[in-house]
Design a protein around this motif. Structure first.
Motif, PDB file in Angstrom:
ATOM      1  N   PHE A  76      33.796  -6.755  22.774  1.00 17.83           N
ATOM      2  CA  PHE A  76      34.766  -6.747  21.674  1.00 17.83           C
ATOM      3  C   PHE A  76      35.239  -5.244  21.561  1.00 17.83           C
ATOM      4  O   PHE A  76      34.480  -4.165  21.675  1.00 17.83           O
ATOM      5  CB  PHE A  76      34.593  -7.126  20.235  1.00 17.83           C
ATOM      6  N   ALA A  77      36.444  -5.223  21.052  1.00 19.82           N
ATOM      7  CA  ALA A  77      37.214  -3.882  20.404  1.00 19.82           C
ATOM      8  C   ALA A  77      37.633  -3.778  19.336  1.00 19.82           C
ATOM      9  O   ALA A  77      38.256  -4.972  18.902  1.00 19.82           O
ATOM     10  CB  ALA A  77      38.264  -3.328  21.581  1.00 19.82           C
ATOM     11  N   GLY A  78      37.607  -2.858  18.470  1.00 21.41           N
ATOM     12  CA  GLY A  78      38.179  -2.724  17.215  1.00 21.41           C
ATOM     13  C   GLY A  78      38.918  -1.312  16.930  1.00 21.41           C
ATOM     14  O   GLY A  78      38.317  -0.303  16.615  1.00 21.41           O
ATOM     15  N   ASN A  79      40.167  -1.408  16.758  1.00 24.48           N
ATOM     16  CA  ASN A  79      40.864  -0.281  16.479  1.00 24.48           C
ATOM     17  C   ASN A  79      40.687   0.116  15.170  1.00 24.48           C
ATOM     18  O   ASN A  79      40.662  -0.849  14.311  1.00 24.48           O
ATOM     19  CB  ASN A  79      42.238  -0.209  17.021  1.00 24.48           C
ATOM     20  N   VAL A  80      40.546   1.464  14.715  1.00 26.82           N
ATOM     21  CA  VAL A  80      40.688   2.020  13.268  1.00 26.82           C
ATOM     22  C   VAL A  80      41.899   2.706  13.174  1.00 26.82           C
ATOM     23  O   VAL A  80      42.153   2.917  11.999  1.00 26.82           O
ATOM     24  CB  VAL A  80      39.274   2.483  12.847  1.00 26.82           C
ATOM     25  N   ILE A  81      42.309   3.326  14.150  1.00 24.86           N
ATOM     26  CA  ILE A  81      43.707   4.119  14.103  1.00 24.86           C
ATOM     27  C   ILE A  81      44.441   3.909  15.389  1.00 24.86           C
ATOM     28  O   ILE A  81      43.867   3.884  16.521  1.00 24.86           O
ATOM     29  CB  ILE A  81      43.216   5.659  14.063  1.00 24.86           C
ATOM     30  N   ASP A  82      45.538   3.380  15.237  1.00 27.66           N
ATOM     31  CA  ASP A  82      46.396   3.186  16.315  1.00 27.66           C
ATOM     32  C   ASP A  82      48.007   3.354  16.063  1.00 27.66           C
ATOM     33  O   ASP A  82      48.248   4.027  15.226  1.00 27.66           O
ATOM     34  CB  ASP A  82      46.204   1.771  17.117  1.00 27.66           C
TER      35      ASP A  82
END
Length: 116
Positions: free
Chosen positions: A24-30
């Protein structure tokens, strides 16, 4: 943009695109934040792996567990506090060891836009 800090609990984890395993991946800034880079956290279940040809430069910092990253150039094993750089264009296999792994990552440019 202001200075901010993030913890793994802040990440909205989603299954990595094109994968069906426990990765799993979870962006916090993009790109939605107006930043030129993507910053996030990754979570790998025990003995899980992904293989992909990178469309972005990717820097991964191992926070927990251990990962092997293999490419044509060989294999590196990274544990807590170690950083792996994976250049754009490389085909890599990222494999979590028996206890899984948690990572932080930075990509340039944005990986979601590069996949689109």
């Amino acid at each position: 943009m202001t200075v901010r800090k993030f913890a793994v609990a802040d990440a909205p984890f989603e299954r990595s695109p094109g994968q069906d395993g426990d990765v799993f991946a979870g962006n916090v800034i993009d790109q939605r934040d107006g930043a030129p880079i993507t910053i996030g956290f990754g979570r790998y279940g025990p003995d899980q792996h992904i293989e992909e040809t990178l469309k972005v430069d990717d820097v991964m910092i191992v926070l927990e567990g251990q990962l092997s990253v293999s490419s044509d150039a060989g294999t590196v094993i990274a544990g807590p506090g170690e950083i792996v750089h994976m250049p754009k264009g490389d085909t890599v296999t990222i494999r979590a060891h028996a206890h899984g792994a948690v990572t932080a990552y930075v990509t340039y440019p944005h990986w979601q836009e590069a996949l689109g």
